[in-house]
Design a protein around this motif. Structure first.
Motif, short mmCIF file in Angstrom:
data_model
loop_
_atom_site.label_atom_id
_atom_site.label_comp_id
_atom_site.label_asym_id
_atom_site.label_seq_id
_atom_site.Cartn_x
_atom_site.Cartn_y
_atom_site.Cartn_z
N GLN A 66 37.42 29.54 44.45
CA GLN A 66 38.12 30.77 44.03
C GLN A 66 39.48 30.44 43.45
OE1 GLN A 66 37.26 33.97 43.96
NE2 GLN A 66 35.25 33.89 44.95
N TYR A 69 38.95 29.22 40.02
CA TYR A 69 38.57 30.36 39.17
C TYR A 69 39.82 31.16 38.79
CZ TYR A 69 36.45 34.91 38.00
OH TYR A 69 36.10 36.08 37.37
N ALA A 73 41.16 31.97 35.10
CA ALA A 73 40.79 33.33 34.68
C ALA A 73 41.70 33.89 33.57
CB ALA A 73 40.76 34.26 35.88
N PHE A 76 40.63 32.83 30.09
CA PHE A 76 39.39 33.43 29.59
C PHE A 76 39.56 34.93 29.32
CE2 PHE A 76 37.65 29.51 31.26
CZ PHE A 76 36.85 29.14 30.19
N ARG A 77 40.41 35.58 30.10
CA ARG A 77 40.66 37.01 29.83
C ARG A 77 41.25 37.19 28.44
NH1 ARG A 77 43.41 37.34 35.08
NH2 ARG A 77 41.69 37.56 36.54
N LEU A 80 38.64 36.74 25.76
CA LEU A 80 37.73 37.89 25.63
C LEU A 80 38.32 39.00 24.78
CD1 LEU A 80 36.07 38.38 29.13
CD2 LEU A 80 34.98 37.77 27.00
N PRO A 91 30.16 39.51 28.58
CA PRO A 91 31.30 39.12 29.42
C PRO A 91 30.92 38.89 30.88
CG PRO A 91 31.96 40.86 27.93
CD PRO A 91 30.48 40.66 27.71
N GLN A 92 30.03 39.74 31.42
CA GLN A 92 29.67 39.54 32.82
C GLN A 92 28.93 38.22 33.04
OE1 GLN A 92 29.30 42.37 30.91
NE2 GLN A 92 28.10 43.76 32.16
N ASP A 95 31.46 35.45 32.81
CA ASP A 95 32.28 35.49 34.00
C ASP A 95 31.55 34.82 35.17
OD1 ASP A 95 34.32 36.11 35.67
OD2 ASP A 95 34.17 38.28 35.47
N LEU A 99 32.50 31.36 37.27
CA LEU A 99 32.61 31.27 38.73
C LEU A 99 31.69 30.17 39.26
CD1 LEU A 99 33.81 32.39 41.35
CD2 LEU A 99 31.97 34.06 41.41
N PRO B 161 33.92 39.28 43.33
CA PRO B 161 34.56 38.00 43.03
C PRO B 161 34.79 37.78 41.53
CG PRO B 161 32.27 37.66 43.65
CD PRO B 161 32.56 39.11 43.87
N LEU B 162 34.10 38.52 40.68
CA LEU B 162 34.26 38.32 39.24
C LEU B 162 35.38 39.21 38.72
CD1 LEU B 162 30.51 38.34 38.20
CD2 LEU B 162 31.94 36.39 38.73
N SER B 163 36.40 38.61 38.15
CA SER B 163 37.53 39.44 37.70
C SER B 163 37.75 39.36 36.19
CB SER B 163 38.80 39.02 38.42
OG SER B 163 39.25 37.78 37.93
N ILE B 164 37.14 38.39 35.53
CA ILE B 164 37.44 38.20 34.11
C ILE B 164 36.79 39.30 33.27
CG2 ILE B 164 37.11 36.66 32.13
CD1 ILE B 164 37.12 34.33 34.20
N SER B 165 35.54 39.61 33.59
CA SER B 165 34.78 40.47 32.70
C SER B 165 35.19 41.93 32.77
CB SER B 165 33.29 40.35 33.01
OG SER B 165 33.05 40.59 34.37
N ARG B 166 36.01 42.32 33.75
CA ARG B 166 36.38 43.74 33.79
C ARG B 166 37.60 44.04 32.93
NH1 ARG B 166 37.52 42.80 39.81
NH2 ARG B 166 39.71 42.23 39.81
#
Lengths: 398, 377
Positions: A66, A69, A73, A76-77, A80, A91-92, A95, A99, B161-166
């Motif tokens: 984590q 990640y 993060a 990568f944000r 996007l 994106p999901q 993502d 992870l 746990p996934l925070s990038i795609s939101r």
């Protein structure tokens, strides 16, 4: 003396087949062999040859993953929100893969630290698990060998980085040329051979034959068996019309999909054949490999829809090979002169042509093709020997 | 202003269709939203409401040179190779995983419709449908490449746990305050919590009172002169509890702390018919609590207001005494409740979809303005 230990990374079933003969040969030389596999939505572990394998997620450290990640993060944000090729990926999904990358990165390090192998083996280092393994093996000074996974006919760029951390032991001169073209240093690409292709397609195996005939309907007996291999299940239905009229012929078609075909897609596509009354049989994804190889040995001809390593495996048998091209096909074996194009005519007619027009020219080109692609069709022992000699000195480049 | 509201299968089913109220709300406030959908059920429901509709059908994806795309992605990610313990992202992502996941079907045009803002639910990493995912990705490209602001509305939980795609949205409207929102994208300037009643649009489960109220929200707000763009704090006053009211107003104002800078607050107090000597309840409140309400800026006193209606229109309630019905309904509708026993709440700024649209409109105008115009502004 500390026991010698080979740790091998297992992926999909058709890749496992290429590792196992080498593992057996290594084991015969007194080494311990440990297999491990990774979390790919259960597809890999469900086809492992037995239950005695190590499971990468068991070595995970969620807190460390984590943290890694979170560290990556923000980068990568930002990506996007910009215009770039990553926007071709949901994106999901991106993502989730990021992870997983973080988890597996940490877990692979922990696995190697805990198990302390003498050498590590995989099919290639181009997927994320192979990269992880290569990086940590390099850091921990563990020799890393990779084997060839199939015909290499894609864009050479795909193979860049193939030998970043490993020495790759490939089947034949053709692959060495491709890898060198992709920038792999010549001294890291060694031509040794295919572990056991000759045993698969040339050596009779009564148990394999039994397994095949148990799966074929009674109607197939007395008919001329034709092996039809489909590279992508989703295009199969497009060819259903070409198969019309087969029921009245002497041929019995056995359709085999690529191992990674999607089951529901395959079942959908198969409906197009049922409605056409084609006299054929779908060799399901659950077939044992022994039945698959028996079909290769017993079929009189192969029709390849799309492009696959099957072309090489079949060519080793020396029997007629027909091809139906598909869009975006990376290599056309008919254009290379080692298969007869069956396009533009009903398959029944095409098969008749395949048997009558399969001339010595085709046979010669097929033999040259096999010689270029496979230096040795039974090289499991040689491969094992190479791994062992390359692992004598810890930390040395293998 | 063209507002495109995207309603997928998951958002529709996950709210039992109530997400369509969002379109209704926008219409109440004079906007002319266009609804984008791709399933029969959503289309039929939208037609029943008389919403203008743009129907699309996700297609088989066109052929794309995935390797060429992967080369570019690898170049993009090569900067991540730092030789340390950080994964080589170019290798990890740009090969098998990327090439195997490429989805090229896109929205090259929306039948000539050019949205200025897109409102959509934010995928929270829960279940989805292949069609929803196909459109989600196509929209992501369409909005990113055409620089169309996106307002994300929370339907699925966003604290997995996934925070990038939101984060590929410009304004995020949530149903709840999450304990930690780490690593907000600098590009994402605004995260706000939906008003309590509006959260109902984004939830599973029906509630007759809320569903009856939402279609007439604007009218009620206008009738009671409640400003639509301010966070409404409602306090039912009772002259028996004047001292408690004073204490509560004082402590709530203090505990609002930073929140009161983020929210333009509006204090609305309901009074009854009670009198003491020559004074009405209104007089008692205005004079007796003057020192306490003055920091709030202004106060609106409502006589004999409908408590339930006020509750539905409020962003928070100040309750100086026990009132079981109000407390129960606050809990049910998740309206923040200040009492003398519990005086602190963690608050994000409140926002309505209208506020979000206006924020996007300002951002678009700002982006379109020349440097000289920006200077003047």
């Amino acid at each position: 003396m500390k026991p010698r230990k080979l740790l091998s990374l297992h992926g999909p079933a058709h890749h496992q087949q290429l590792l196992m003969p080498v593992e057996d040969a290594v084991r015969r030389r007194g080494w311990d062999v440990f297999r491990y596999t990774v979390d790919a939505e259960a597809t890999f572990q469900s086809t492992m040859p037995d239950d005695r394998y190590l499971w990468l997620p068991d070595y995970a450290d969620e807190n460390a993953a984590q943290a890694l990640y979170r560290k990556n993060a923000p980068y990568f944000r930002e990506l996007l929100l910009q215009r770039n090729g990553l926007s071709l990926m949901l994106p999901q999904v991106l993502d989730r893969i990021i992870l997983f990358c973080c988890r597996e990165w940490i877990a692979t390090r922990n696995l190697l630290t805990a198990e302390q192998p003498t050498a590590v083996l995989a099919l290639h280092e181009l997927n994320r698990w192979g990269v992880d393994l290569g990086y940590w093996a390099h850091r921990l000074k563990i020799p890393y060998f990779t084997l060839q996974e199939g015909l290499y006919y894609g864009d050479p760029w795909i193979y860049t980085g193939h030998t970043t951390y490993s020495t790759t032991l490939c089947w034949g001169a053709a692959t060495k040329r491709i890898l060198e073209k992709a920038g792999c240093p010549p001294e890291r690409v060694e031509v040794i051979g295919h572990p056991d292709l000759d045993q698969r397609v040339l050596t009779p195996d009564p148990r394999g034959s039994d397994a095949l005939w148990e799966r074929l309907p009674e109607a197939a007996r007395g008919k001329r068996l034709i092996f039809v291999f489909v590279a992508h299940a989703r295009i199969l239905g497009d060819f259903a019309r070409a198969f019309e009229g087969m029921a009245e012929s002497d041929y019995f078609l056995v359709l085999r999909p690529h191992q990674l075909a999607n089951l529901s897609e395959l079942e959908n596509q198969a409906k197009a054949f049922d409605s056409n009354g084609v006299w054929s049989h779908f060799g399901g994804l659950d077939w044992p490999y022994s039945a698959h190889w028996a079909l290769m040995r017993e079929a009189e001809a192969c029709v390849l829809i799309g492009c696959s390593t099957t072309a090489l495996e079949w060519s080793r048998t020396g029997k007629p090979l027909g091809q139906i091209a598909t869009p975006l096909m990376a290599r056309n074996f008919a254009e290379d002169g080692i298969a007869l194009s069956l396009e533009g005519k009903p398959l029944r007619e095409g098969l008749d042509c395949l048997f009558t027009e399969w001339t010595d020219g085709y046979k010669q080109r097929q033999q040259d093709f096999v010689r270029d692609e496979i230096a040795n069709g039974s090289a499991a022992e040689l491969l094992a020997e190479r791994i062992i000699t390359g692992s004598r000195k810890k930390g040395a480049r293998p | 202003m063209n507002i495109l509201v995207v309603i997928g299968e998951v958002a529709y089913d996950g709210t039992q269709g109530k997400i369509l109220f969002l379109v209704e709300l926008l219409r109440q406030y004079g906007y002319d939203p266009m609804l984008l959908c791709w399933t029969d059920r959503v289309a039929q429901a939208a037609q029943a409401h008389g919403f203008p509709l743009l129907r699309i059908t996700p297609q088989e994806q066109p052929a794309v040179d995935a390797v060429a795309e992967a080369k570019q992605v690898a170049e993009l990610l090569t900067g991540r190779i730092d030789g340390g313990d950080t994964p080589s992202w170019a290798r990890l992502l740009a090969f098998d995983d990327f090439i195997g996941s490429v989805q090229a079907w896109g929205l090259s045009s929306l039948g000539g419709y050019k949205p200025d803002v897109i409102i959509k639910s934010v995928p929270g990493g829960e279940s989805s449908t292949p069609q929803d995912e196909q459109v989600e990705l196509a929209l992501h490209r369409f909005a990113t490449w055409n620089r169309i602001p996106r307002i994300g509305v929370e339907v699925q939980r966003l604290d997995g746990p996934l925070s990038i795609s939101r984060w590929p949205v410009d304004v995020l409207l949530t149903k709840q305050v999450y304990p930690s929102w780490t690593g907000l994208s600098p590009a994402l300037q605004q995260t706000a919590q939906l008003r309590p009643a509006h959260r109902h649009y984004c939830r599973y489960g029906m509630d007759q009172m809320l569903e009856g109220f939402l279609p007439q929200e604007k009218e009620l707000r206008e009738r009671l002169s409640l400003p639509p763009d301010k966070a409404v704090f409602f306090m039912p006053f009772h002259l028996y509890y004047t001292e408690e009211c004073r204490r509560l107003l004082r402590s709530a104002w203090e505990s609002l702390g930073k929140s009161r800078q983020q929210n333009d607050v509006h204090l609305a107090v309901s009074v009854g018919n009670g009198t003491r000597r020559s004074l009405s309840e209104r007089d008692i409140f205005m004079q007796g609590c003057k020192r306490e309400w003055q920091p709030w800026g202004a106060v609106q006193v409502l006589e004999n207001a409908d408590t339930m209606a006020m509750l539905l229109l409020s962003d928070a309630v100040l309750l100086p005494y026990h009132m079981a019905v109000l407390e129960d309904m606050c809990r049910k509708w998740e309206v923040p409740l200040w009492t003398l026993q519990r005086e602190t709440h963690r608050l994000l700024p409140w926002a309505t979809p209208i506020d979000a649209i206006e924020a996007c409109r300002a951002a678009v105008q700002d982006a379109a303005a020349t440097p000289a115009e920006r200077e003047t502004a």
